[in-house]
Write a protein that holds these residues in place. Sequence first.
Motif, PDB file in Angstrom:
ATOM      1  N   SER A  63       0.851  -1.196   0.000  1.00 17.45           N
ATOM      2  CA  SER A  63       0.000   0.000   0.000  1.00 17.45           C
ATOM      3  C   SER A  63       0.885   1.243   0.000  1.00 17.45           C
ATOM      4  N   ILE A  64       1.832   1.283  -0.913  1.00 15.30           N
ATOM      5  CA  ILE A  64       2.791   2.375  -0.987  1.00 15.30           C
ATOM      6  C   ILE A  64       2.136   3.601  -1.614  1.00 15.30           C
ATOM      7  N   ASP A  65       2.263   4.728  -0.958  1.00 16.84           N
ATOM      8  CA  ASP A  65       1.727   5.988  -1.458  1.00 16.84           C
ATOM      9  C   ASP A  65       2.657   6.526  -2.546  1.00 16.84           C
ATOM     10  N   PRO A  66       2.154   6.750  -3.774  1.00 22.24           N
ATOM     11  CA  PRO A  66       3.018   7.243  -4.852  1.00 22.24           C
ATOM     12  C   PRO A  66       3.578   8.636  -4.591  1.00 22.24           C
ATOM     13  N   GLY A  67       3.036   9.353  -3.605  1.00 25.12           N
ATOM     14  CA  GLY A  67       3.563  10.670  -3.270  1.00 25.12           C
ATOM     15  C   GLY A  67       4.829  10.615  -2.447  1.00 25.12           C
ATOM     16  N   HIS A  68       5.159   9.441  -1.917  1.00 23.82           N
ATOM     17  CA  HIS A  68       6.366   9.294  -1.106  1.00 23.82           C
ATOM     18  C   HIS A  68       7.580   9.020  -1.981  1.00 23.82           C
ATOM     19  N   GLY A  69       8.724   9.528  -1.540  1.00 23.26           N
ATOM     20  CA  GLY A  69       9.993   9.264  -2.205  1.00 23.26           C
ATOM     21  C   GLY A  69      11.036   8.914  -1.168  1.00 23.26           C
ATOM     22  N   SER A  70      12.286   9.162  -1.489  1.00 22.96           N
ATOM     23  CA  SER A  70      13.350   8.828  -0.546  1.00 22.96           C
ATOM     24  C   SER A  70      13.507   9.871   0.557  1.00 22.96           C
ATOM     25  N   PHE A  71      12.943  11.070   0.394  1.00 24.07           N
ATOM     26  CA  PHE A  71      13.063  12.125   1.403  1.00 24.07           C
ATOM     27  C   PHE A  71      12.350  11.683   2.677  1.00 24.07           C
ATOM     28  N   SER A  72      13.117  11.509   3.766  1.00 22.12           N
ATOM     29  CA  SER A  72      12.544  10.936   4.982  1.00 22.12           C
ATOM     30  C   SER A  72      13.520  11.132   6.139  1.00 22.12           C
ATOM     31  N   ILE A  73      13.028  10.848   7.343  1.00 22.82           N
ATOM     32  CA  ILE A  73      13.885  10.795   8.521  1.00 22.82           C
ATOM     33  C   ILE A  73      13.577   9.500   9.263  1.00 22.82           C
ATOM     34  N   VAL A  74      14.630   8.817   9.701  1.00 18.40           N
ATOM     35  CA  VAL A  74      14.453   7.526  10.365  1.00 18.40           C
ATOM     36  C   VAL A  74      15.313   7.487  11.622  1.00 18.40           C
ATOM     37  N   ALA A  75      14.846   6.723  12.607  1.00 21.31           N
ATOM     38  CA  ALA A  75      15.575   6.571  13.865  1.00 21.31           C
ATOM     39  C   ALA A  75      16.762   5.634  13.686  1.00 21.31           C
ATOM     40  N   ARG A  76      17.680   5.649  14.642  1.00 20.70           N
ATOM     41  CA  ARG A  76      18.882   4.828  14.558  1.00 20.70           C
ATOM     42  C   ARG A  76      18.546   3.350  14.443  1.00 20.70           C
ATOM     43  N   LYS A  77      17.546   2.891  15.176  1.00 25.32           N
ATOM     44  CA  LYS A  77      17.229   1.460  15.126  1.00 25.32           C
ATOM     45  C   LYS A  77      16.668   1.066  13.755  1.00 25.32           C
ATOM     46  N   VAL A  78      16.045   2.002  13.061  1.00 23.88           N
ATOM     47  CA  VAL A  78      15.572   1.721  11.705  1.00 23.88           C
ATOM     48  C   VAL A  78      16.758   1.582  10.764  1.00 23.88           C
ATOM     49  N   VAL A  79      17.746   2.458  10.911  1.00 26.16           N
ATOM     50  CA  VAL A  79      18.964   2.354  10.097  1.00 26.16           C
ATOM     51  C   VAL A  79      19.638   1.009  10.339  1.00 26.16           C
ATOM     52  N   ASP A  80      19.758   0.613  11.591  1.00 26.78           N
ATOM     53  CA  ASP A  80      20.389  -0.669  11.910  1.00 26.78           C
ATOM     54  C   ASP A  80      19.607  -1.836  11.312  1.00 26.78           C
ATOM     55  N   SER A  81      18.282  -1.747  11.353  1.00 23.00           N
ATOM     56  CA  SER A  81      17.456  -2.806  10.756  1.00 23.00           C
ATOM     57  C   SER A  81      17.614  -2.816   9.239  1.00 23.00           C
ATOM     58  N   PHE A  82      17.649  -1.643   8.629  1.00 26.64           N
ATOM     59  CA  PHE A  82      17.817  -1.534   7.175  1.00 26.64           C
ATOM     60  C   PHE A  82      19.119  -2.199   6.741  1.00 26.64           C
ATOM     61  N   LEU A  83      20.180  -1.993   7.507  1.00 28.23           N
ATOM     62  CA  LEU A  83      21.495  -2.509   7.118  1.00 28.23           C
ATOM     63  C   LEU A  83      21.611  -4.018   7.266  1.00 28.23           C
ATOM     64  N   THR A  84      20.622  -4.667   7.876  1.00 26.57           N
ATOM     65  CA  THR A  84      20.638  -6.132   7.943  1.00 26.57           C
ATOM     66  C   THR A  84      20.156  -6.759   6.637  1.00 26.57           C
ATOM     67  N   PHE A  85      19.526  -5.969   5.763  1.00 23.63           N
ATOM     68  CA  PHE A  85      19.030  -6.492   4.497  1.00 23.63           C
ATOM     69  C   PHE A  85      20.196  -6.869   3.591  1.00 23.63           C
ATOM     70  N   LYS A  86      20.098  -8.029   2.948  1.00 24.56           N
ATOM     71  CA  LYS A  86      21.134  -8.501   2.042  1.00 24.56           C
ATOM     72  C   LYS A  86      20.702  -8.426   0.576  1.00 24.56           C
ATOM     73  N   ASP A  87      19.472  -8.023   0.315  1.00 29.32           N
ATOM     74  CA  ASP A  87      18.963  -8.001  -1.050  1.00 29.32           C
ATOM     75  C   ASP A  87      19.791  -7.074  -1.931  1.00 29.32           C
ATOM     76  N   ARG A  88      20.130  -7.535  -3.116  1.00 31.02           N
ATOM     77  CA  ARG A  88      20.811  -6.676  -4.088  1.00 31.02           C
ATOM     78  C   ARG A  88      19.798  -5.796  -4.818  1.00 31.02           C
ATOM     79  N   ASP A  89      18.649  -6.360  -5.180  1.00 22.47           N
ATOM     80  CA  ASP A  89      17.588  -5.596  -5.837  1.00 22.47           C
ATOM     81  C   ASP A  89      16.750  -4.942  -4.753  1.00 22.47           C
ATOM     82  N   ARG A  90      17.187  -3.774  -4.323  1.00 23.40           N
ATOM     83  CA  ARG A  90      16.527  -3.111  -3.204  1.00 23.40           C
ATOM     84  C   ARG A  90      16.024  -1.743  -3.624  1.00 23.40           C
ATOM     85  N   HIS A  91      15.042  -1.283  -2.889  1.00 22.14           N
ATOM     86  CA  HIS A  91      14.498   0.060  -3.053  1.00 22.14           C
ATOM     87  C   HIS A  91      14.301   0.613  -1.654  1.00 22.14           C
ATOM     88  N   TYR A  92      14.900   1.748  -1.378  1.00 22.36           N
ATOM     89  CA  TYR A  92      14.887   2.315  -0.030  1.00 22.36           C
ATOM     90  C   TYR A  92      13.476   2.402   0.531  1.00 22.36           C
TER      91      TYR A  92
END
Length: 313
Positions: A150-179
Motif C-alpha cells: 500500500s505504498i503511497d506514490p507521493g512518497h519518495g526517498s526524502f525521509s527521517i528515520v531513527a537509529r534502530k531503523v537504520v540498523d534494521s535496514f542494514l541487515t538487508f542482504k537483497d541486491r535488488d533493493r528500493h529504499y
Amino acid sequence: MEPVELSVVVPVYSCESSLRELHRRLTESLRWTNGDYELVFIEDRGPDCSWSVLQELARDDRHVRAFRLSRNFGQHAAITAGLSKSRGRWTVVMDCDLQDPPEEIRRLYDKAAEGYEIVLARRAQKRMPLFRRWASKTYFALLNTFAGTSIDPGHGSFSIVARKVVDSFLTFKDRDRHYLFVLYWLGYNQASVEYEHAPRASGESAYTLRRLVGHALGGVFFQTTILLRWVIYVGFFLAALGIGAAIYFAVARVSGTAYPGWTSLVVLLLLIGGLITISTGVTGLYIGRVFNEARERPLYVIDQEIGGDVTSR
C-alpha cells in the motif's frame, strides 16, 4: 567517531552545479541543532566533477563527510552506503538536486519527536513532466496490486528515520533493493509530512526512460514471486481452453459439423508455444536473480573518503 544528533545522507550523481547551494541551504537550515549534525555525501561515480566539489566542501566544513564509490552502483546502493556511514541518532535521506527542500528537515524531525521511528515526506505535487507523473502512478498501482503493498506514490526517498531503523535496514542482504520498499516492509511507527516538491535546480534527471523501465520491472516483478504465479494461472486457463476445444471438436466430429482444415490446431500450437517460451524466460530471469544473490558480491565498494577524522584517502 562520536555519534551526533542528526545525519543527512545525500546520494550524489551528476549534481556538480547544485552541491554548493545544497550545502549552503543545509548549513542554514540545520542551525537549530547547534552544530550537532553531519552531512554524509555519497558520490556515485557520476560523469561530472561532483567529487572535486565535495572534496572542497569537506576541507572547508568539518560537518561534511564525503565518500566516493568505485563505480556507479545506483541510487539505492549509494543510500545504503550512506546509512552505513551515518552516526546520527536520527538520519535524513534526501536527493541532491534541491527538489527536496532542506528547510523541511526540521518539520520531519519535529514530527518524529512525537513518537515515530519513520517519517516520510509526501510530495503535494510532483514537479515532473505529465508522462512521467502518469507512469509513476501506473507503476505504484501495479506494484500495490501485484505485491500486495500500500505504498503511497507521493512518497519518495526524502525521509527521517531513527537509529534502530537504520540498523534494521542494514541487515538487508537483497541486491535488488528500493529504499522506500524496505521502509514499508520494516514497519515501525510511521508518519507522513506533506511538502511542496521544488523544481530541479539545474540539469535533468539521471533516470532515463530505459532506466525507469528497468527499475519498474525490478520493483514490480522481482520484489515478489507474483509473476511466476500468474504464469501458472495462465497455464491453467489455457489448459481449460484446450479441454473445452477438445470437447467441442469431438462433438462436432460426431455430429458431422466439423470444419475441414488445421487452422484451429495451428492457433493452439502458436498460443501454447508462446506461453511456454514466456514462462521459460520468466523462470530464467528469476534464476538469474537468484544467481546474482548467491554470489554474495558486495552491494557497493568505497574508493575514496574525506572528512570527519579522515583527511583524504
